[in-house]
Design a protein around this motif. Structure first.
Motif, short mmCIF file in Angstrom:
data_model
loop_
_atom_site.label_atom_id
_atom_site.label_comp_id
_atom_site.label_asym_id
_atom_site.label_seq_id
_atom_site.Cartn_x
_atom_site.Cartn_y
_atom_site.Cartn_z
N ILE A 48 30.29 65.52 34.30
CA ILE A 48 31.34 65.91 33.63
C ILE A 48 31.48 67.31 33.16
CG2 ILE A 48 32.48 65.60 31.40
CD1 ILE A 48 31.38 62.82 31.20
N ALA A 49 32.40 68.10 33.66
CA ALA A 49 32.42 69.62 33.30
C ALA A 49 33.92 69.93 33.38
CB ALA A 49 31.62 70.35 34.73
N GLU A 50 34.44 70.81 32.39
CA GLU A 50 35.77 71.23 32.27
C GLU A 50 35.90 72.64 32.89
OE1 GLU A 50 37.05 72.87 28.82
OE2 GLU A 50 35.19 73.34 28.06
N THR A 51 37.13 72.79 33.23
CA THR A 51 37.59 74.08 33.56
C THR A 51 38.30 74.62 32.50
OG1 THR A 51 39.96 73.07 34.35
CG2 THR A 51 38.27 73.21 36.08
N SER A 52 38.17 76.11 32.70
CA SER A 52 38.76 77.01 31.39
C SER A 52 39.59 78.33 32.24
CB SER A 52 37.86 77.43 30.62
OG SER A 52 36.92 78.40 31.11
N GLY A 53 39.82 78.89 31.54
CA GLY A 53 40.45 80.37 32.04
C GLY A 53 41.61 79.88 33.08
N GLU A 54 42.75 79.32 32.34
CA GLU A 54 44.03 78.87 33.00
C GLU A 54 43.53 77.88 34.38
OE1 GLU A 54 45.62 82.73 33.94
OE2 GLU A 54 46.14 82.92 31.72
N GLY A 55 42.57 77.10 34.22
CA GLY A 55 42.06 76.27 35.16
C GLY A 55 41.28 76.81 36.38
N ARG A 56 40.98 77.85 36.46
CA ARG A 56 40.53 78.56 37.36
C ARG A 56 38.73 78.58 37.36
NH1 ARG A 56 42.17 84.23 38.22
NH2 ARG A 56 40.50 84.08 39.78
#
Ligand SMILES: *Cc1c(COP(=O)(O)O)cnc(C)c1O
Length: 431
Positions: free
Chosen positions: A377-385
């Motif tokens: 489980i890991a998320e994306t940040s920075g406008e999804g990039r």
């Protein structure tokens, strides 16, 4: 599993978000692991967005909190004196403040959320300076209540305000590989002809903004600029602090930054209990008694947890390990990037607050989804990039290395498929 998830669709507001990316129901948690109701085990690198730096349910902290409850300690006490708070104040000051530490600061407990620490900081900075304008930086995330939202730059979040977000001027954050971006701050500020600011509000490593790490030079420049304008420096260390970047504060290696106000929350309570704190340089503590308050301003279970978490920072082996883990993570990310076609991704962040910045947000999203299929489980940040990989600081180095292999395989395989779109995509066909 999917039937169970339907209850959330039926009863919970549309505003929910993380659960849409990881649509299972979790039931048990221990260290870096989460289990769903079918018994499937996941490695949790979402880490409560940085609120679980010691992992889920760290036994030493849980034992202290449950022990406090068992002996009937007061749980809610507004800001009355309690022995739980006394112990925290004394331990925190002894370990991190004073002449050998950060310096002479007092502690304010503004309420249980990070955004409340930012609200208190902005309000106090405005009161102290008698100015209303605040400078914040593009990519910054400081919370979603109206005061902090004015300094948060995500268009999605800002558009929900429904009322003008005022008195914050947004300047560009340091641009990687462009040292002159520090020099430009001053002229941008002058060109804007804005009134002199009460404060500069910044993260040393932007979390939600995409793991952008400011250089020592840029941060020192902000401090000098603030000094020249008679403005305060507020460091929002809510995500980058509590050890995430290798030392308890993210700026411990930068004595020249010397923030006037420091916001902490997320991992502060040690086990994910809500808690926030504002550190105030003593001479700036101009609050009148009761001038800023909240019902949950200092929760005793969180104080007990936070005091227990300080034991980690009194243990040399842990402190060294936390820094070493960050170094290992950086090595792993470089290895993963080296196995990708040039330009697909680059390492982002600092220490254990790192991840991969992809050129294409769609690829980052596919990697995230494929990692979830592989039980990571890991998320994306920075406008999804930017794929954010936040293992608990308690994870053994050998465990991280093994996990990094798995992550590397998923990233390389996903990117490989992306480069030759004629290849079949079995997971997508099955989805
Ligand atoms: C999470 C976060 C906040 C807001 O904290 P909440 O508890 O969500 O209100 C503020 N600043 C930073 C840097 C954060 O990561």
């Amino acid at each position: 599993m999917w039937e169970q998830a339907a209850v959330f669709d039926r009863h919970e507001s549309e505003v929910r978000s993380y659960c849409r990316s990881f649509p299972v129901v979790f039931e048990r948690a221990d260290g870096q692991f989460l289990w769903d109701t079918s018994g499937r085990r996941y490695v949790d690198l979402l880490c409560g967005a940085g609120a679980l730096n010691y992992g889920h349910n760290p036994p030493e902290i849980v034992a202290r909190v449950t022990g406090y409850l068992a002996k009937g300690g007061p749980v809610q006490s507004l800001d009355l004196h309690t022995s739980a708070k006394a112990e925290f104040l004394e331990r925190f000051a002894g370990q991190f403040l004073g002449p050998g530490g950060l310096g002479d600061y007092v502690m304010q407990f503004p309420g249980p959320a990070g955004t409340l620490a930012v609200e208190a900081a902005l309000k106090l900075a405005r009161k102290v300076t008698g100015r209303s304008n605040v400078v914040a930086f593009r990519g910054g995330f400081h919370g979603v209540s109206l005061g902090s939202l004015a300094a948060t730059t995500s268009p999605l979040l800002r558009s929900a305000a429904g009322t003008p977000l005022r008195d914050v001027m947004i300047l560009p954050f340091e641009e990687r590989g462009r040292p002159e971006s520090a020099d430009e701050l001053e002229s941008l500020l002058a060109d804007a002809q804005a009134p002199p600011p009460a404060a500069f509000l910044l993260e040393t490593v932007q979390g939600e903004g995409g793991l952008n790490a400011a250089s020592r030079r840029w941060l020192a420049r902000v401090r000098r600029l603030a000094d020249s304008l008679g403005a305060l420096v507020i460091v929002d260390d809510i995500q980058a602090g509590c050890g995430r970047t290798g030392s308890f504060f993210s700026f411990q290696h930068l004595p020249e930054l010397a923030p006037d106000l420091v916001c902490l929350s997320k991992s502060l309570s040690g086990m994910g209990l809500p808690m926030a704190m504002l550190l105030i340089r003593r001479e700036l503590d101009l609050w009148a008694p009761g001038e800023h308050n909240a019902t949950f301003r200092g929760h005793n279970l969180a104080f007990v947890g936070a005091t227990a978490a300080l034991d980690y920072w009194a243990d040399r082996r842990f402190v060294e390990h936390a820094a070493q883990l960050g170094t290992e993570i950086r090595f792993s990310l470089r290895d993963i990037v080296a196995n990708l076609p040039y330009g697909v991704a680059e390492p982002a962040g600092r220490g254990a607050m790192s991840g991969l910045r992809f050129a294409d947000a769609r690829l980052a999203e596919r990697v995230r989804a494929n990692l979830f299929r592989a039980s990571v489980i890991a998320e994306t940040s920075g406008e999804g990039r930017v794929l954010k990989l936040l293992p608990p600081l308690t994870m053994a180095t050998a465990e991280w290395r093994e996990l990094a292999w798995k992550i590397g395989d998923v990233v390389v395989e996903t990117a490989g498929r992306e480069c030759w779109p004629a290849d079949p995509e079995p997971e997508e066909a099955a989805a």
